[in-house]
Design an enzyme around this catalytic site. Structure first.
Site, PDB file in Angstrom:
ATOM      1  N   GLY A  13       0.809  -1.216   0.000  1.00  0.00           N
ATOM      2  CA  GLY A  13       0.000   0.000   0.000  1.00  0.00           C
ATOM      3  C   GLY A  13       0.836   1.257   0.000  1.00  0.00           C
ATOM      4  O   GLY A  13       0.570   2.203  -0.760  1.00  0.00           O
ATOM      5  N   ARG A 150       6.651 -10.872 -14.188  1.00  0.00           N
ATOM      6  CA  ARG A 150       7.567 -11.907 -13.689  1.00  0.00           C
ATOM      7  C   ARG A 150       7.959 -12.869 -14.809  1.00  0.00           C
ATOM      8  O   ARG A 150       9.121 -13.263 -14.934  1.00  0.00           O
ATOM      9  CB  ARG A 150       6.907 -12.664 -12.536  1.00  0.00           C
ATOM     10  CG  ARG A 150       6.857 -11.865 -11.242  1.00  0.00           C
ATOM     11  CD  ARG A 150       6.044 -12.560 -10.160  1.00  0.00           C
ATOM     12  NE  ARG A 150       6.200 -11.871  -8.868  1.00  0.00           N
ATOM     13  CZ  ARG A 150       5.399 -12.044  -7.833  1.00  0.00           C
ATOM     14  NH1 ARG A 150       4.379 -12.894  -7.916  1.00  0.00           N
ATOM     15  NH2 ARG A 150       5.614 -11.382  -6.710  1.00  0.00           N
ATOM     16  N   HIS A 174      -4.562 -16.129 -10.094  1.00  0.00           N
ATOM     17  CA  HIS A 174      -3.333 -15.671  -9.456  1.00  0.00           C
ATOM     18  C   HIS A 174      -2.944 -16.744  -8.446  1.00  0.00           C
ATOM     19  O   HIS A 174      -3.249 -16.661  -7.264  1.00  0.00           O
ATOM     20  CB  HIS A 174      -3.555 -14.330  -8.762  1.00  0.00           C
ATOM     21  CG  HIS A 174      -2.319 -13.752  -8.150  1.00  0.00           C
ATOM     22  ND1 HIS A 174      -1.141 -13.605  -8.844  1.00  0.00           N
ATOM     23  CD2 HIS A 174      -2.068 -13.285  -6.909  1.00  0.00           C
ATOM     24  CE1 HIS A 174      -0.227 -13.066  -8.049  1.00  0.00           C
ATOM     25  NE2 HIS A 174      -0.768 -12.869  -6.860  1.00  0.00           N
TER      26      HIS A 174
END
Length: 308
Positions: A13, A150, A174
């Site tokens: 965050g 990635r 995911h």
């Protein structure tokens, strides 16, 4: 200047808040149950902006009134899976957290677009949709951008090239059921460049990308790459760039899937998801995609118990 609120002032965050402020995408509000921590991180970020030449404001706290009239709310709040914790336990805890966060955010900003980051991400995106009652265009899960980045990184490593020479796309969930596909190096199929064994190695590294970082850090998880992925989504929405990006969205028959959130390529613009892009899949990719959808549906069925 639009307002972008981030719920959860942990590493992801805070790094997201910093990137959004640096890129001048909007004024930033950082909210956390630990209000002083959110205030402290917001203050630190705000004091970096004169050096970086950004005129936006960054504030923090625990009061959702600060988020009033936000254009985008990013949900990062939740716990990470701990040793010995089952997926069901993680799902229960985070579904309850995301349920409450969603209610509070909607109360103060009824026209927001949600970006969901809390894991298990696809199921949490569904929770936000169910609790908010918003159309699917305004609930977008962040996963495919991170997983695709990635994949590009690991393919570049295997090929000995820089990442700008690599194209890659990861769809599906995911998690273990992600579907890496469309991999190219210098415009040619990656498998032709690096061979099947190195391709398998790169795919396995993508599947374990987050776990490897957790193993190395011991007491923390990835934050810089997820934050960069979130910032790219925020930028495409606030600037109406209409980029095609892989995100978790609620499907209504697209890709042969109905009733769950799963990663597919979408056009992101000022209205949120402006179109779902169809890409050609091999029979094997389709099989993997359906398996991912089935796994996500199981999690959604469990999540339903905690969001009523």
């Amino acid at each position: 200047m639009v307002k972008i609120s981030i719920i959860g002032a942990g590493a992801v965050g805070a790094q997201t808040a910093s990137l959004i402020a640096q890129r001048q995408l909007g004024d930033v509000v950082l909210i956390d149950i630990l209000g002083d921590m959110a205030k402290g991180k917001a203050l630190d970020i705000a004091q970096s902006l004169p050096i970086l030449g950004s005129p936006v404001s960054v504030i923090g706290g625990d009061n959702y009134t600060l988020t009033k009239n936000s254009a985008i709310v990013v949900i990062v709040a939740g716990i990470a899976r701990k040793p010995g914790m089952t997926r069901e336990q993680l799902l229960e805890t985070n579904a309850k957290i995301v349920r409450e966060v969603t209610k509070k955010a909607v109360e103060h900003s009824p026209n927001i677009i949600f970006i969901v980051v809390t894991n298990p991400l696809d199921a949490m995106s569904y929770v936000v949709k169910k609790v908010s009652g918003f159309p699917r265009e305004r609930i977008i899960g962040m996963a495919g951008i991170l997983d695709s980045a990635r994949f590009r990184y690991f393919l570049a490593q295997e090929a000995g090239v820089t990442v700008d020479k690599v194209e890659a796309l990861v769809l599906g969930s995911h998690g273990e059921e992600m579907v890496p596909m469309l991999a190219k190096i210098k415009g040619k199929p990656a498998i032709d460049i690096i061979g099947s064994e190195k391709m398998k190695k790169a795919v396995e590294k993508v599947r374990n990308g987050g776990a490897e970082i957790v193993h190395l850090l011991k007491t923390a998880s990835a934050s810089f790459a997820p934050a960069a992925a979130i910032a790219e989504m925020v930028e495409s929405i606030t600037k109406d760039q209409k980029k095609i990006l892989p995100c978790s969205v609620f499907l209504e028959g697209e890709y042969g899937v109905n009733g769950c959130c799963i990663g597919v390529p979408v056009v992101l613009g000022k209205k949120g998801v402006e179109n779902i892009v169809d890409v050609e899949m091999t029979a094997e990719d389709e099989k993997k995609f359906k398996l991912a959808a089935n796994s996500i549906r199981e999690m959604i069925d469990h999540a339903e118990k905690y969001i009523k």
